[in-house]
Scaffold this active site. Structure first.
Site, short mmCIF file in Angstrom:
data_model
loop_
_atom_site.label_atom_id
_atom_site.label_comp_id
_atom_site.label_asym_id
_atom_site.label_seq_id
_atom_site.Cartn_x
_atom_site.Cartn_y
_atom_site.Cartn_z
N HIS A 94 42.58 38.64 42.63
CA HIS A 94 43.50 37.73 43.34
C HIS A 94 43.19 37.84 44.83
O HIS A 94 42.10 37.49 45.26
CB HIS A 94 44.93 38.12 42.95
CG HIS A 94 46.01 37.23 43.47
ND1 HIS A 94 45.79 35.99 44.01
CD2 HIS A 94 47.36 37.40 43.52
CE1 HIS A 94 46.93 35.44 44.37
NE2 HIS A 94 47.91 36.29 44.10
N ASP A 134 38.14 32.22 48.62
CA ASP A 134 37.73 33.54 49.10
C ASP A 134 36.23 33.68 49.30
O ASP A 134 35.76 34.67 49.84
CB ASP A 134 38.19 34.61 48.12
CG ASP A 134 39.68 34.77 48.16
OD1 ASP A 134 40.23 34.73 49.27
OD2 ASP A 134 40.31 34.91 47.10
N HIS A 177 38.31 29.83 39.11
CA HIS A 177 39.73 29.73 39.44
C HIS A 177 40.49 29.32 38.19
O HIS A 177 39.99 28.52 37.41
CB HIS A 177 39.97 28.71 40.56
CG HIS A 177 41.27 28.91 41.24
ND1 HIS A 177 42.44 28.38 40.74
CD2 HIS A 177 41.60 29.60 42.36
CE1 HIS A 177 43.43 28.74 41.53
NE2 HIS A 177 42.96 29.49 42.51
N1 CMC Z 1 31.83 35.15 37.54
C1 CMC Z 1 31.24 35.01 36.33
N2 CMC Z 1 31.81 34.47 35.25
C2 CMC Z 1 33.07 34.03 35.41
C3 CMC Z 1 33.75 34.15 36.64
C4 CMC Z 1 33.10 34.73 37.72
N3 CMC Z 1 33.69 34.85 38.90
N4 CMC Z 1 34.99 33.65 36.47
C5 CMC Z 1 35.09 33.24 35.22
N5 CMC Z 1 33.91 33.47 34.56
C6 CMC Z 1 33.59 33.09 33.18
C7 CMC Z 1 34.35 33.93 32.18
O1 CMC Z 1 33.61 35.09 31.82
C8 CMC Z 1 34.51 32.97 31.03
O2 CMC Z 1 33.30 32.90 30.33
P1 CMC Z 1 33.32 32.71 28.72
O3 CMC Z 1 34.04 31.42 28.46
O4 CMC Z 1 31.88 32.65 28.32
O5 CMC Z 1 34.03 33.89 28.16
C9 CMC Z 1 34.68 31.62 31.71
O6 CMC Z 1 34.03 31.76 32.99
C10 CMC Z 1 36.12 31.23 31.93
O7 CMC Z 1 36.74 32.20 32.74
P2 CMC Z 1 38.20 32.76 32.54
O8 CMC Z 1 38.18 34.25 32.72
O9 CMC Z 1 38.81 32.24 31.28
O10 CMC Z 1 38.93 32.10 33.76
P3 CMC Z 1 40.35 32.53 34.27
O11 CMC Z 1 41.03 31.29 34.65
O12 CMC Z 1 41.04 33.42 33.32
O13 CMC Z 1 40.01 33.46 35.54
C11 CMC Z 1 39.65 34.14 37.76
C12 CMC Z 1 40.10 33.01 36.85
C13 CMC Z 1 39.86 33.72 39.22
C14 CMC Z 1 40.47 35.42 37.49
C15 CMC Z 1 38.15 34.43 37.49
O14 CMC Z 1 37.40 33.24 37.68
C16 CMC Z 1 37.61 35.54 38.37
O15 CMC Z 1 37.79 36.73 38.04
N6 CMC Z 1 36.92 35.19 39.53
C17 CMC Z 1 36.41 36.18 40.43
C18 CMC Z 1 37.50 36.72 41.31
C19 CMC Z 1 37.94 35.71 42.37
O16 CMC Z 1 37.14 35.13 43.07
N7 CMC Z 1 39.25 35.58 42.49
C20 CMC Z 1 39.85 34.73 43.51
C21 CMC Z 1 40.61 33.58 42.94
S1 CMC Z 1 41.06 32.39 44.21
C22 CMC Z 1 42.20 33.20 45.19
C23 CMC Z 1 43.40 33.65 44.48
O17 CMC Z 1 44.00 32.88 43.72
O18 CMC Z 1 43.80 34.77 44.73
#
Ligand code: CMC
Length: 396
Positions: free
Chosen positions: A235, A330, A274
């Site tokens: 986050h 970010d 995201h």
């Molecule tokens: N790098 C690589 N793969 C990713 C990433 C990433 N940053 N984010 C998602 N994926 C993949 C994930 O492994 C999944 O793959 P599969 O379908 O093959 O299993 C697919 O993309 C869908 O991801 P998800 O985990 O279902 O997506 P989510 O909505 O649950 O997670 C998130 C969103 C922000 C937690 C995640 O994208 C993440 O951990 N990003 C990196 C951390 C980051 O930059 N966070 C800041 C968010 S913006 C500011 C805020 O809101 O605080």
């Protein structure tokens, strides 16, 4: 039995109605109270945006003046709180200091704590507004104290004749006493970053403000709890994690291996992806522009090259395209903070200061919501069936 849906991570759960911000994740749209984020970033100030978020409308000239004055009057924190902050370890993480101080400040205001003053205390609008002035007004001071601790310097006092963002920068540095004034372009860049980070509907930390408030706990504890959620690397800690990732990559030639590690699920590409945006985050576009404005003054931050190349590769790679992974707010903000000279562990603090405006807006909205039941999700129990207690002598 009412219909219950198993929904880990609340991917599909709508738990409230809100008039504060609107996101269309597929189209990459973000609006605060109906106003596009791009317009606010170009024309507004953080203080005005905070008013808009919390009170629902842009302020008139006199309302803005009064709001600004109230915030300025509440920039000082109690000397005991300042003293308490000095007792943290020299290398304490600034977010740890910020979270603990916010929670501690709850004990400074027992007269407005529902646990002591009665559940109805927040029905009084003046009391609610007073807490908003206090929290929003004092946050840059608490944040700058945590920075000053970290670099082993005395805390600075707020400057009464500076704008919100200017005063924050002033307290961090205060190089030549009263004559020191932060660079106006740097101030504006940080102001825009503050505007962009101020609100984002029910993200993890904002949801937590509502969650905690539903128990009736005081707003200081609720804000401290939300700041705890923001601290996490998925986050608000993501900007810090991005910088650490860019440093780890270190050189353009190491990018292909890094991308391979991401695809092999050994690593996450921090600053990408995201929960809501399945298109380019509109804030990320603006942040990328600000980066270059800041570099004109600070000189180019070398890590930007790695960031741009990473983005280029990721945006043309089927792995990321299929998963709709785009840079989020970010991805570039950390590079800017680095160029401005902030230590990496200050980054989540720079996210928290503005996001508090959104948290307070949700708190106020929550207080006036007739459907504000205590948040209490259910679970699917998958543990052992009923069995008897075994005395310790009989256990294996
Ligand atoms: N790098 C690589 N793969 C990713 C990433 C990433 N940053 N984010 C998602 N994926 C993949 C994930 O492994 C999944 O793959 P599969 O379908 O093959 O299993 C697919 O993309 C869908 O991801 P998800 O985990 O279902 O997506 P989510 O909505 O649950 O997670 C998130 C969103 C922000 C937690 C995640 O994208 C993440 O951990 N990003 C990196 C951390 C980051 O930059 N966070 C800041 C968010 S913006 C500011 C805020 O809101 O605080």
């Amino acid at each position: 039995q009412p219909l219950r849906v198993y929904d880990p991570g609340y991917m599909n759960t709508i738990c409230c109605t809100s008039k504060i911000s609107y996101i269309d994740g597929d189209k990459g749209i973000l609006e605060y109270r109906g106003i596009p984020i791009e317009e606010l970033a170009e024309k507004s100030t953080f203080v005005e945006v905070a008013y808009l978020l919390i009170n629902g409308e842009l302020p008139s000239k006199s309302q803005l003046q009064e709001w600004d004055e109230k915030l300025r009057k509440h920039t000082f924190i109690h000397t005991d709180a300042s003293q308490m902050m000095k007792s943290f370890r020299y290398d304490a993480h600034p977010m740890g200091m910020l979270i603990s101080t916010l929670a501690a400040i709850s004990t400074f205001h027992p007269e407005v704590n529902p646990a002591l003053a009665g559940e109805g205390v927040y029905k009084n609008q003046d009391i609610v507004n007073k807490q908003i002035y206090r929290i929003l007004g004092s946050l840059p001071t608490i944040a700058s104290n945590s920075f000053r601790n970290r670099i082993g310097r005395e805390h600075n006092m707020p400057h009464e004749n500076m704008s919100y963002v200017e005063n924050f920068l002033y307290m961090l540095d205060k190089l030549n006493e009263k004559e020191y004034k932060p660079h106006p372009k740097i101030t504006r860049a940080l102001e825009v970053l503050f505007i962009l980070h101020a609100e984002h509907e029910l993200n993890c930390s904002t949801a937590f403000v509502r969650h905690l408030s539903s128990s009736g706990v005081d707003i200081y504890t609720a804000i401290a709890g939300a700041a705890g959620a923001l601290y996490g690397p998925k986050h608000g800690g993501a900007n810090e994690a991005v910088l650490r990732m860019l440093e780890e990559i270190g050189d353009l030639k190491n990018i292909p291996q890094f991308i391979k590690d991401v695809k092999d699920r050994k690593k996450l590409l921090m600053g990408f992806g995201h929960r809501v945006y399945k298109n380019y985050d509109p804030r990320a576009k603006i942040v990328k522009q600000i980066a270059y404005q800041v570099f004109e003054i600070t000189g180019k931050e070398p890590l930007i090259e790695i960031a741009i190349e990473l983005e280029k590769i990721a945006l043309s790679d089927p792995y990321f395209i299929q998963r709709k992974l785009y840079p989020n707010v970010d991805f570039y903000s950390g590079v800017i903070y680095r160029a401005l000279g902030f230590p990496t562990d200050m980054f989540p603090v720079l996210f928290t200061i503005p996001r508090v405006a959104g948290w307070l807006a949700h708190w106020k909205e929550y207080l006036n919501d007739k459907e504000n039941n205590i948040v209490r999700p259910r679970q699917n129990y998958i543990g052992p069936e009923k069995r008897n207690y075994l005395p310790v002598e009989q256990r294996k």
